[in-house]
Write a protein that holds these residues in place. Structure first.
Motif, PDB file in Angstrom:
ATOM      1  N   UNK A 212       0.861  -1.173  -0.054  1.00 60.33           N
ATOM      2  CA  UNK A 212       0.175   0.065   0.127  1.00 60.33           C
ATOM      3  C   UNK A 212       1.096   1.359   0.033  1.00 60.33           C
ATOM      4  N   UNK A 213       2.015   1.097  -0.326  1.00 59.72           N
ATOM      5  CA  UNK A 213       3.074   2.524  -0.442  1.00 59.72           C
ATOM      6  C   UNK A 213       2.802   3.172  -1.918  1.00 59.72           C
ATOM      7  N   UNK A 232       1.636   8.696   0.695  1.00 61.23           N
ATOM      8  CA  UNK A 232       1.314   8.195   1.991  1.00 61.23           C
ATOM      9  C   UNK A 232       1.543   6.669   2.041  1.00 61.23           C
ATOM     10  N   UNK A 233       1.443   5.886   3.318  1.00 66.66           N
ATOM     11  CA  UNK A 233       1.114   4.566   3.338  1.00 66.66           C
ATOM     12  C   UNK A 233      -0.396   4.198   3.822  1.00 66.66           C
ATOM     13  N   UNK A 234      -0.807   3.475   2.695  1.00 64.43           N
ATOM     14  CA  UNK A 234      -2.367   3.075   2.617  1.00 64.43           C
ATOM     15  C   UNK A 234      -2.722   2.054   3.150  1.00 64.43           C
ATOM     16  N   UNK A 235      -1.562   1.272   3.835  1.00 62.03           N
ATOM     17  CA  UNK A 235      -2.152  -0.191   4.367  1.00 62.03           C
ATOM     18  C   UNK A 235      -2.003  -1.409   3.354  1.00 62.03           C
ATOM     19  N   UNK A 241      -5.949   1.381  -8.094  1.00 63.52           N
ATOM     20  CA  UNK A 241      -5.697   2.227  -9.040  1.00 63.52           C
ATOM     21  C   UNK A 241      -5.342   3.682  -8.772  1.00 63.52           C
ATOM     22  N   UNK A 242      -4.949   4.626  -9.581  1.00 64.23           N
ATOM     23  CA  UNK A 242      -4.636   5.899  -9.598  1.00 64.23           C
ATOM     24  C   UNK A 242      -5.541   6.555 -10.418  1.00 64.23           C
ATOM     25  N   UNK A 252      -5.730   8.205  -5.483  1.00 62.16           N
ATOM     26  CA  UNK A 252      -5.500   7.065  -4.987  1.00 62.16           C
ATOM     27  C   UNK A 252      -6.902   6.373  -4.901  1.00 62.16           C
ATOM     28  N   UNK A 253      -7.298   5.130  -5.689  1.00 65.23           N
ATOM     29  CA  UNK A 253      -8.355   4.340  -5.340  1.00 65.23           C
ATOM     30  C   UNK A 253      -8.133   3.264  -4.518  1.00 65.23           C
ATOM     31  N   UNK A 254      -8.755   2.761  -3.465  1.00 62.57           N
ATOM     32  CA  UNK A 254      -8.230   1.987  -2.543  1.00 62.57           C
ATOM     33  C   UNK A 254      -9.245   0.724  -2.729  1.00 62.57           C
ATOM     34  N   UNK A 255      -9.116  -0.635  -2.215  1.00 65.06           N
ATOM     35  CA  UNK A 255      -9.954  -1.690  -2.311  1.00 65.06           C
ATOM     36  C   UNK A 255     -10.926  -1.567  -1.365  1.00 65.06           C
TER      37      UNK A 255
END
Length: 265
Positions: A212-213, A232-235, A241-242, A252-255
């Motif tokens: 997640x970096x 940032x560090x997102x886990x 995706x960006x 930043x698109x997260x799961x």
């Protein structure tokens, strides 16, 4: 002080009858098949298609008659009453020798790719499914991916791939490589930053799913000057995706379903 009341917008309406199938590619196995779609600055639609599960031995990504293991380019605006899209005349096989939809070949899992809004240079993040993921820099001066061969399965990252015969001399060497066996997997490609943060101008922003970096790669004429985590560090298992807006700012698109805008620290 004054306040502004935003207008209420009507709920969007989807016309299901307007749906049409542009292209159907036979699915083989149950592995990743990329599926990334991107409009280029030329107005054409680019499509990332992963390799066959047996591609390491069958060299599907090198087969110009197969759409697997390729990046395709089509022109939906050129649709006619009989064809759902047109073939851009500049495609490498538009006049024969291979499937006319092909733009680039020799990819394993081109999960994300993008174009630099400033100059049109193409960046491909091939997440891979073997030992390595890779970042490929395809500048306009070399055709921005036109007929580019990214090497799979002759090469895997910068190493020799499972196909042991001699690769074509024109195979593109990746500008960045990440082992898929380590914590940084798979590569999630992003964009070259062209937003408001001066210090980040021209840096290719990308990340990886496993840690997640968010990372930044700075290059000049294909030579890497810097490549490191920038926060940032997102886990773990988060970045999928960006995205880029009209001003060149990145998201930043997260799961987990969040969309976060990148800003200066």
């Amino acid at each position: 002080s004054t306040s502004t009341t935003l207008p209420l917008l009507p709920a969007p309406v989807v016309d299901r009858a307007s749906k049409r199938t542009l292209l159907t590619i036979a699915h083989e196995g149950s592995t990743n098949y990329a599926g990334h779609l991107m409009l280029g600055r030329d107005g054409f639609l680019y499509i990332g298609v992963g390799d066959s599960p047996n591609g390491a031995t069958e060299k599907t990504a090198q087969n110009p008659e197969s759409l697997l293991g390729k990046i395709l380019r089509i022109d939906p605006a050129g649709a006619t009453t009989t064809d759902p899209y047109a073939i851009p005349p500049g495609n490498p096989f538009a006049s024969g020798g291979g499937a006319p939809q092909i733009w680039s070949l020799g990819v394993q899992n081109p999960l994300r790719f993008s174009f630099d809004r400033s100059n049109g240079n193409m960046w491909v993040a091939d997440a891979g499914r073997a030992q390595f993921g890779e970042i490929d820099y395809l500048p306009v001066s070399a055709g921005a991916g036109d007929g580019a061969n990214l090497g799979w399965p002759y090469t895997d990252g910068k190493e020799v791939g499972p196909a042991t015969d001699q690769p074509p001399s024109s195979v593109v060497t990746p500008i960045g490589v990440t082992p898929n066996a380590g914590p940084d997997c798979p590569i999630i490609g992003g964009y070259v930053y062209r937003g408001s943060v001066t210090e980040m101008q021209g840096v290719y922003i990308y990340g990886d799913f496993c840690t997640g970096s968010v990372k930044g790669l700075l290059q000049r004429k294909g030579i890497v000057l810097d490549d490191k985590a920038i926060g940032p560090q997102l886990g773990s298992n988060s970045i999928v995706a960006f995205a880029e807006d009209n001003q060149g700012e990145l998201y930043v698109v997260t799961a987990g379903g969040s969309v976060q805008r990148l800003v200066a620290a």
